[in-house]
Design an enzyme around this catalytic site. Structure first.
Site, PDB file in Angstrom:
ATOM      1  N   SER A 128       0.822  -1.204   0.000  1.00 48.08           N
ATOM      2  CA  SER A 128       0.000   0.000   0.000  1.00 48.08           C
ATOM      3  C   SER A 128       0.860   1.260   0.000  1.00 48.08           C
ATOM      4  O   SER A 128       1.982   1.274   0.527  1.00 48.08           O
ATOM      5  CB  SER A 128      -0.899   0.003   1.244  1.00 48.08           C
ATOM      6  OG  SER A 128      -1.509   1.257   1.440  1.00 48.08           O
ATOM      7  N   TYR A 153      -2.031   0.071  10.097  1.00 44.67           N
ATOM      8  CA  TYR A 153      -2.268  -0.586   8.803  1.00 44.67           C
ATOM      9  C   TYR A 153      -1.034  -0.442   7.907  1.00 44.67           C
ATOM     10  O   TYR A 153      -0.527  -1.424   7.357  1.00 44.67           O
ATOM     11  CB  TYR A 153      -3.491   0.014   8.119  1.00 44.67           C
ATOM     12  CG  TYR A 153      -3.605  -0.381   6.654  1.00 44.67           C
ATOM     13  CD1 TYR A 153      -3.961  -1.680   6.302  1.00 44.67           C
ATOM     14  CD2 TYR A 153      -3.330   0.529   5.639  1.00 44.67           C
ATOM     15  CE1 TYR A 153      -4.037  -2.057   4.961  1.00 44.67           C
ATOM     16  CE2 TYR A 153      -3.413   0.164   4.303  1.00 44.67           C
ATOM     17  CZ  TYR A 153      -3.770  -1.127   3.969  1.00 44.67           C
ATOM     18  OH  TYR A 153      -3.848  -1.497   2.660  1.00 44.67           O
TER      19      TYR A 153
END
Length: 246
Positions: A128, A153
């Site tokens: 990501s 995350y």
């Protein structure tokens, strides 16, 4: 006919990737645990078009279950793996990081272990843009610092990249790490800004703005994201003890 195992196959990008792989003539084994991050009918609707395709198999399983993953890999013997399954809400991860550690790190470890044991030829691990944190250096590139994530995350995604490098170095696994940026398009998750804004506009409601309307985001059409993922699956890097990041 080569077999591609897709984790997170019923999700936003996963369902689009599954469709693209089937159209290219692959056998696809889709793995998804159908968690309740958002309404399950979205995932059920997204995976439904493939259920009657003889080249598709849906496996409702959790990547956190090591024994289940190894048994699955032993049974289907995939040549390639597209690992998309993850908990992906940056704000929720700040409030409760434990599910993100379990799903994103432990789950990925199980995928790498199963791949190692069954001789998978190529893995695409989806990372990501969150690994870059609040970096102001633009445009971001592979060589930029990726050690200042501001959400658990993002931290889990960077941790999995490092884990991928270790597995490539020690076990010669071919692993490509793709850092997805914000995607939009068909099957968009209902908890993402594009879906929320379009839904509000269609209902004649106000749209929610954060940051006094000054924030900017780069978005990538999901079809382009899928094409990049298929390209990485079909053309792995030569095994030279280096995890490719792009």
């Amino acid at each position: 006919m080569k077999t591609v195992l897709v984790t997170g196959a019923a999700g936003f990008v996963g369902s689009n990737l599954t469709e693209a792989l089937l159209e290219r003539g692959y056998r696809v084994v889709g793995v998804d645990n159908f968690d309740d991050t958002y309404a399950l009918e979205f995932k059920e609707e997204q995976i439904a078009p493939f259920l009657h395709n003889s080249n598709f198999e849906l496996v409702r399983a959790d990547i956190r279950e090591k024994a289940a993953m190894i048994a699955l890999f032993e049974r289907v013997r995939p040549e390639m793996v597209a690992h998309l399954a993850a908990k992906a809400d940056t704000r929720a991860a700040v409030l409760d990081p434990y599910p993100y550690i379990d799903n994103n790190i432990v789950g990925s470890l199980n995928i790498f272990e199963a791949s190692k044991q069954t001789g998978v030829q190529n893995i695409v691990n989806v990372s990501s843009s969150s690994v870059y944190g609040n970096s102001t250096e633009a445009p971001w590139q592979e060589s930029a610092a990726a050690d200042r994530a501001i959400s658990p995350y993002g931290a889990t995604k960077r941790a999995v990249e490092i884990l991928a490098h270790a597995y490539h170095h020690n076990f010669n696994l071919n692993i490509t790490c793709l850092r997805y940026f914000n995607a939009y398009g068909e099957n968009n998750r209902p908890n993402m800004v594009p879906y929320k804004w379009v839904s509000a506009i269609l209902r004649g409601e106000e749209i929610e703005l954060s940051g006094a309307g000054t924030r900017k985001r780069d978005y990538t059409y999901v079809g382009d994201t899928v094409r990049a993922t298929v390209a990485a699956l079909e053309k792995p890097r030569i095994r030279n003890h280096k995890c490719r990041q792009q």
